[in-house]
Design a protein around this motif. Structure first.
Motif, PDB file in Angstrom:
ATOM      1  N   GLU A 150       0.844  -1.206   0.000  1.00 28.72           N
ATOM      2  CA  GLU A 150       0.000   0.000   0.000  1.00 28.72           C
ATOM      3  C   GLU A 150       0.881   1.259   0.000  1.00 28.72           C
ATOM      4  OE1 GLU A 150      -3.018  -0.183   3.085  1.00 28.72           O
ATOM      5  OE2 GLU A 150      -3.107   2.007   3.092  1.00 28.72           O
ATOM      6  N   GLY A 151       1.968   1.222   0.771  1.00 29.74           N
ATOM      7  CA  GLY A 151       2.884   2.359   0.802  1.00 29.74           C
ATOM      8  C   GLY A 151       3.674   2.479  -0.495  1.00 29.74           C
ATOM      9  N   LEU A 152       4.140   1.358  -1.015  1.00 27.40           N
ATOM     10  CA  LEU A 152       4.935   1.383  -2.255  1.00 27.40           C
ATOM     11  C   LEU A 152       4.132   1.966  -3.421  1.00 27.40           C
ATOM     12  CD1 LEU A 152       6.665  -2.106  -1.995  1.00 27.40           C
ATOM     13  CD2 LEU A 152       7.884   0.058  -2.260  1.00 27.40           C
ATOM     14  N   VAL A 153       2.838   1.590  -3.463  1.00 23.39           N
ATOM     15  CA  VAL A 153       2.039   2.014  -4.610  1.00 23.39           C
ATOM     16  C   VAL A 153       1.715   3.514  -4.537  1.00 23.39           C
ATOM     17  CG1 VAL A 153      -0.368   1.590  -3.906  1.00 23.39           C
ATOM     18  CG2 VAL A 153       0.386   0.941  -6.196  1.00 23.39           C
ATOM     19  N   LYS A 154       1.911   4.101  -3.348  1.00 16.31           N
ATOM     20  CA  LYS A 154       1.738   5.561  -3.259  1.00 16.31           C
ATOM     21  C   LYS A 154       2.878   6.263  -4.000  1.00 16.31           C
ATOM     22  CE  LYS A 154      -1.267   6.121   0.574  1.00 16.31           C
ATOM     23  NZ  LYS A 154      -1.483   5.232   1.696  1.00 16.31           N
ATOM     24  N   ILE A 155       4.025   5.612  -4.075  1.00 20.90           N
ATOM     25  CA  ILE A 155       5.160   6.182  -4.816  1.00 20.90           C
ATOM     26  C   ILE A 155       5.113   5.730  -6.282  1.00 20.90           C
ATOM     27  CG2 ILE A 155       7.699   6.343  -4.925  1.00 20.90           C
ATOM     28  CD1 ILE A 155       6.319   7.509  -2.360  1.00 20.90           C
ATOM     29  N   PHE A 156       4.817   4.449  -6.478  1.00 17.64           N
ATOM     30  CA  PHE A 156       4.768   3.901  -7.843  1.00 17.64           C
ATOM     31  C   PHE A 156       3.303   3.733  -8.213  1.00 17.64           C
ATOM     32  CE2 PHE A 156       8.660   2.162  -5.790  1.00 17.64           C
ATOM     33  CZ  PHE A 156       9.575   2.912  -6.512  1.00 17.64           C
ATOM     34  N   GLU A 157       2.638   4.862  -8.460  1.00 15.22           N
ATOM     35  CA  GLU A 157       1.183   4.756  -8.598  1.00 15.22           C
ATOM     36  C   GLU A 157       0.748   4.102  -9.903  1.00 15.22           C
ATOM     37  OE1 GLU A 157       0.441   9.458  -9.510  1.00 15.22           O
ATOM     38  OE2 GLU A 157       0.094   8.702  -7.468  1.00 15.22           O
ATOM     39  N   ARG A 158       1.649   3.971 -10.855  1.00 19.24           N
ATOM     40  CA  ARG A 158       1.281   3.309 -12.112  1.00 19.24           C
ATOM     41  C   ARG A 158       1.783   1.861 -12.149  1.00 19.24           C
ATOM     42  NH1 ARG A 158      -0.474   6.654 -15.841  1.00 19.24           N
ATOM     43  NH2 ARG A 158       0.294   5.402 -17.556  1.00 19.24           N
ATOM     44  N   ALA A 159       2.219   1.366 -11.012  1.00 20.86           N
ATOM     45  CA  ALA A 159       2.782   0.000 -10.977  1.00 20.86           C
ATOM     46  C   ALA A 159       1.729  -1.037 -11.336  1.00 20.86           C
ATOM     47  CB  ALA A 159       3.333  -0.292  -9.585  1.00 20.86           C
ATOM     48  N   ARG A 160       2.189  -2.091 -11.994  1.00 19.20           N
ATOM     49  CA  ARG A 160       1.350  -3.281 -12.165  1.00 19.20           C
ATOM     50  C   ARG A 160       1.568  -4.139 -10.932  1.00 19.20           C
ATOM     51  NH1 ARG A 160       4.849  -3.324 -16.376  1.00 19.20           N
ATOM     52  NH2 ARG A 160       4.718  -5.550 -16.756  1.00 19.20           N
ATOM     53  N   MET A 161       0.487  -4.750 -10.457  1.00 18.97           N
ATOM     54  CA  MET A 161       0.565  -5.407  -9.148  1.00 18.97           C
ATOM     55  C   MET A 161       0.362  -6.910  -9.266  1.00 18.97           C
ATOM     56  SD  MET A 161       0.788  -2.767  -7.027  1.00 18.97           S
ATOM     57  CE  MET A 161       0.274  -3.296  -5.416  1.00 18.97           C
ATOM     58  N   GLY A 162       1.143  -7.638  -8.498  1.00 15.94           N
ATOM     59  CA  GLY A 162       0.958  -9.087  -8.424  1.00 15.94           C
ATOM     60  C   GLY A 162       0.878  -9.519  -6.975  1.00 15.94           C
ATOM     61  N   VAL A 163       0.247 -10.655  -6.742  1.00 16.41           N
ATOM     62  CA  VAL A 163       0.227 -11.208  -5.376  1.00 16.41           C
ATOM     63  C   VAL A 163       0.653 -12.669  -5.431  1.00 16.41           C
ATOM     64  CG1 VAL A 163      -1.566  -9.689  -4.433  1.00 16.41           C
ATOM     65  CG2 VAL A 163      -2.223 -11.837  -5.504  1.00 16.41           C
TER      66      VAL A 163
END
Ligand code: URA
Length: 219
Positions: free
Chosen positions: A88-101
């Motif tokens: 959640e914190g990382l995506v505040k910096i990399f807001e266009r990131a593609r996400m995997g789980v």
């Protein structure tokens, strides 16, 4: 060759201290992990290339500036469940990131004390395709024996080969780092601390306890 980056920023270290404190409650713990995700994100950005550019301001004057092309090419893979607040914190910096789980559960009764390793069960993997210009960030707050990260690295290797592979973690051990670098010596590790020990149950000492339990409760 892989590289270990220790984040010394006093704000990060003060947050880590709060997370280590057994009196920090669930909500504060989770908030701390979110904040650390953001700080690690800033540190990763520091290592990205910047290109010079020029923009025109509302005053009709040109101003020199920079752009960071890699921000368009970030993939964040979070290891369930402890990494969720960090992501959640990382995506505040990399807001266009593609996400995997990816799920990863250490099978406690397979712990081999001598070789400090666990078998890890991974039943859920949803990771986007990874391209050669991507910066892959694998988030997992605790790098103890390295068993989980090694499993994750193996499991997602079929999704593609990124330009950079970053393991974002809050506390690591020397042993865990070596194990990850042995599996993939191009990995870069970002951490706030390297703790001296893994105990006989596989926990980092002094560590901060079970990050998943402390962030979400239960077990
Ligand atoms: N995972 C945790 O949550 N804590 C440890 O100390 C080691 C692995």
């Amino acid at each position: 060759m892989g590289k270990v980056n220790i984040i010394e920023h006093p704000l990060a270290q003060a947050l880590l201290t709060k997370l280590r404190d057994k009196n920090t409650d669930q909500i504060e713990f989770r908030k701390g992990l979110v904040e650390l995700g953001r700080i690690i994100g800033y540190e990763v950005v520091r290592s990205m290339e910047v290109n010079e550019t020029e923009v025109e301001t509302p005053l009709g004057v040109k101003a020199k500036g920079v752009i960071i092309p890699d921000l368009e090419h970030v993939v964040i893979v979070q290891v369930l469940r402890a990494a969720m607040p960090m992501a959640e914190g990382l995506v505040k910096i990399f807001e266009r990131a593609r996400m995997g789980v990816i799920s990863a559960r250490r099978l406690e009764d397979t712990y081999k004390k001598g070789s400090l390793s666990f078998d890890v069960e991974s039943t859920y993997v949803r990771v986007p395709k990874i391209f050669s210009d991507d910066v892959l960030i694998i988030a997992d707050p605790m790098l103890a024996t390295g068993s989980t990260i090694v499993t994750v690295l193996k499991s997602i290797s079929s999704r593609g080969k990124p330009k950079r592979k970053i393991v974002a973690t809050v506390i690591a051990t020397e042993f865990g780092i070596e194990r990850v670098l042995k599996e993939d010596n191009t990995s870069e590790i970002y951490t706030l601390a390297i703790d001296p020990e893994v105990n006989e149950d596989g926990y980092i000492v002094p560590g901060l306890g079970d990050a998943g339990d402390r962030a979400f409760g239960g077990s």
